[in-house]
Design a protein around this motif. Structure first.
Motif, PDB file in Angstrom:
ATOM      1  N   GLN A  81     -30.316 -95.862  59.868  1.00  0.00           N
ATOM      2  CA  GLN A  81     -29.097 -96.567  60.250  1.00  0.00           C
ATOM      3  C   GLN A  81     -28.803 -96.269  61.713  1.00  0.00           C
ATOM      4  O   GLN A  81     -29.155 -95.201  62.219  1.00  0.00           O
ATOM      5  N   GLN A  82     -28.139 -97.184  62.371  1.00  0.00           N
ATOM      6  CA  GLN A  82     -27.773 -96.981  63.773  1.00  0.00           C
ATOM      7  C   GLN A  82     -26.258 -96.792  63.863  1.00  0.00           C
ATOM      8  O   GLN A  82     -25.498 -97.735  63.661  1.00  0.00           O
ATOM      9  N   PRO A  83     -25.801 -95.577  64.182  1.00  0.00           N
ATOM     10  CA  PRO A  83     -24.360 -95.330  64.255  1.00  0.00           C
ATOM     11  C   PRO A  83     -23.753 -95.868  65.538  1.00  0.00           C
ATOM     12  O   PRO A  83     -24.457 -96.207  66.498  1.00  0.00           O
TER      13      PRO A  83
ATOM     14  N   SER B 282     -24.337-101.662  54.247  1.00  0.00           N
ATOM     15  CA  SER B 282     -24.575-100.737  55.359  1.00  0.00           C
ATOM     16  C   SER B 282     -25.432-101.357  56.448  1.00  0.00           C
ATOM     17  O   SER B 282     -25.891-100.655  57.355  1.00  0.00           O
TER      18      SER B 282
ATOM     19  N   ASP C   9     -19.402 -89.785  65.659  1.00  0.00           N
ATOM     20  CA  ASP C   9     -20.307 -90.850  65.245  1.00  0.00           C
ATOM     21  C   ASP C   9     -19.784 -91.532  63.994  1.00  0.00           C
ATOM     22  O   ASP C   9     -19.131 -90.912  63.165  1.00  0.00           O
TER      23      ASP C   9
ATOM     24  N   CYS D 251     -26.074 -91.909  70.441  1.00  0.00           N
ATOM     25  CA  CYS D 251     -24.669 -92.244  70.217  1.00  0.00           C
ATOM     26  C   CYS D 251     -23.758 -91.540  71.220  1.00  0.00           C
ATOM     27  O   CYS D 251     -22.843 -92.151  71.789  1.00  0.00           O
TER      28      CYS D 251
ATOM     29  N   SER E   9     -22.046 -95.751  52.208  1.00  0.00           N
ATOM     30  CA  SER E   9     -23.313 -95.099  51.858  1.00  0.00           C
ATOM     31  C   SER E   9     -23.513 -95.050  50.348  1.00  0.00           C
ATOM     32  O   SER E   9     -24.603 -95.340  49.838  1.00  0.00           O
TER      33      SER E   9
ATOM     34  N   TRP F 116     -21.244 -94.208  60.950  1.00  0.00           N
ATOM     35  CA  TRP F 116     -22.361 -94.971  60.386  1.00  0.00           C
ATOM     36  C   TRP F 116     -21.882 -96.092  59.473  1.00  0.00           C
ATOM     37  O   TRP F 116     -22.657 -96.943  59.074  1.00  0.00           O
TER      38      TRP F 116
ATOM     39  N   GLN G 128     -30.559 -90.209  66.992  1.00  0.00           N
ATOM     40  CA  GLN G 128     -29.413 -91.110  66.957  1.00  0.00           C
ATOM     41  C   GLN G 128     -28.129 -90.412  67.423  1.00  0.00           C
ATOM     42  O   GLN G 128     -27.267 -91.045  68.037  1.00  0.00           O
TER      43      GLN G 128
END
Length: 425
Positions: A386-388, A370, A294, A173, A333, A296, A169
């Motif tokens: 998770q996809q930042p 989130s 990044d 990113c 988070s 998140w 990721q």
């Protein structure tokens, strides 16, 4: 993602500015049958910046009807007690307080957050003692492979799960942001001789090579170095116009100031481990402008709480109103850790059945503050990704500098707030 790259990402973590905090104990009446949730984080010490919003989140969660009114599990309502422990940013103490939560507080579930130095010792104790545990804000490779007896032959864990993201990721990113800035395609890397720096140094060349860029290592250095002239000279000679790093914040601050003085001005700086939180920007002042990193979680995420329906934006604004400080990524988070706990307990017949709770965690799939988290998809058992998004620090309206989304390649659900701007035109 190449297998060897995954194995090389074992030490990824991040450091943050210091802060402070005090322990909070839940309000469940002593001696009454209740659900006990332990929460372990680095509230003091060098990692305390990660936990600076923890008191606010715990108070917020405890006020939600989902927790204040008790959790219904197996048709019965149980009062909830949250017991907070401070690791003091010490892995040994992290293990110690995890044992206290299990043996003294009789925790039904432990949640923990912020870097492998915190999450891994806690998860290891929980796995050994057969207590369900959920970790966050730790790259998944660092959490999963580093805890294996043989990282080359990993075995799934039974009681411990986590959510965050990993090496792939970071690449997904940063590289799209590089592609939007015409450059020499030479990437400068500032990685120290420590666990995190060596892991990044091992993992990034594969990503860089696959993307069609050229890797230039600034050389392994000792944390606390004060003169980066040779590194800066090497970057200039190699015509590096893209910059990545994984240093401790004070070292990056020193190096970045020297780079400006010595004429190393890369077109785009994409940094990891530093500039995650607003406090990190203070030491650099205007030199932080348009540095990318990044993200998140943030108020720009189009997500809502599974506990009370409040939005990510509302949570960030509530923190700012209560603290007088700028929002930070770990708010989401930490909040999600308690969402996950609530999801697991309400889905089982008996909240004190640790095997059942742990099994529910491994197959959990839900959407909350989130965003979507699905443990059934992997990349390995017990891990949800998770996809930042890519963000840049830009001059703000309410605070000196604010994170603005400039790339949503990995997470199109998050709106882009501004065009990506070269760090140095």
């Amino acid at each position: 993602m190449r297998r060897r790259t995954l194995l090389k990402g074992l030490g990824l973590s991040a450091l943050a500015a210091t802060g402070c905090g005090t322990s909070i104990r839940g309000s469940g009446p002593t001696g009454e049958d209740r659900i006990v949730i332990g929460f372990v984080s680095p509230r003091t010490g060098p990692l305390a910046g990660f936990a600076s919003g923890d008191s606010f989140i715990v108070d917020t969660v405890r006020r939600t009807q989902a927790f204040a009114g008790g959790i219904t599990s197996g048709g019965r309502k149980y009062p909830v007690e949250i017991v907070v422990k401070d690791t003091q940013s010490d892995p040994n103490r992290a293990s110690q307080v995890a044992r206290e939560l299990i043996l003294q507080d009789r925790a039904d579930l432990i949640v923990t957050s912020s870097t492998p130095e915190t999450t891994n010792p806690v998860a290891t104790v929980c796995e050994t003692q057969g207590v369900p545990c959920v970790s966050a804000v730790v790259p998944w490779q660092a959490w999963y492979f580093a805890r294996q007896a043989d990282p080359a032959k990993p075995q799934p864990f039974t009681y411990t799960t986590m959510f965050f993201f990993g090496v792939e990721q970071f690449g997904g990113c940063f590289v799209p942001m590089w592609e939007r800035v015409p450059s020499s395609k030479a990437v400068a890397g500032m990685f120290p001789n420590d666990a995190d720096g060596n892991a990044f140094r091992s993992a990034w060349p594969d990503i860089i090579e696959d993307a069609g860029y050229r890797w230039v290592d600034g050389g392994s250095y000792t944390n606390g170095t004060t003169d980066y002239s040779s590194m800066i000279s090497a970057f200039r000679e190699a015509d590096c116009e893209i910059f990545i790093n994984a240093p401790i914040p004070p070292d990056f601050n020193t190096m970045w100031k020297q780079a400006a003085q010595q004429g190393f001005r890369p077109k785009l700086a994409t940094v990891a481990k530093v500039l995650l939180f607003p406090a990190d920007t203070e030491a650099l002042g205007d030199l932080v402008n348009n540095i990318a990193t990044d993200s998140w979680w943030g108020p720009y995420m189009p997500y809502t709480s599974s506990l009370d329906g409040s939005t990510a934006k509302a949570l960030a604004e509530a923190y700012q109103a209560a603290s007088g400080k700028q929002w930070l990524q770990t708010l989401g988070s930490t909040y999600s850790l308690f969402e996950v706990a609530h999801q697991a307990f309400t889905a089982v017949d008996a909240p004190h059945d640790r095997k059942a709770v742990a099994a529910q965690l491994r197959r959990l799939s839900y959407t909350g503050i989130s965003g979507p988290l699905d443990w059934t998809k992997g990349p390995v058992p017990g891990v949800a990704i998770q996809q930042p998004v890519g963000v840049q620090w830009k001059k703000g309206k309410d605070f000196p500098y604010e994170m603005v989304v400039v790339d949503n390649t990995l997470n199109p659900a998050v709106p882009v707030g501004a065009d990506l701007t070269p760090t140095n035109p």
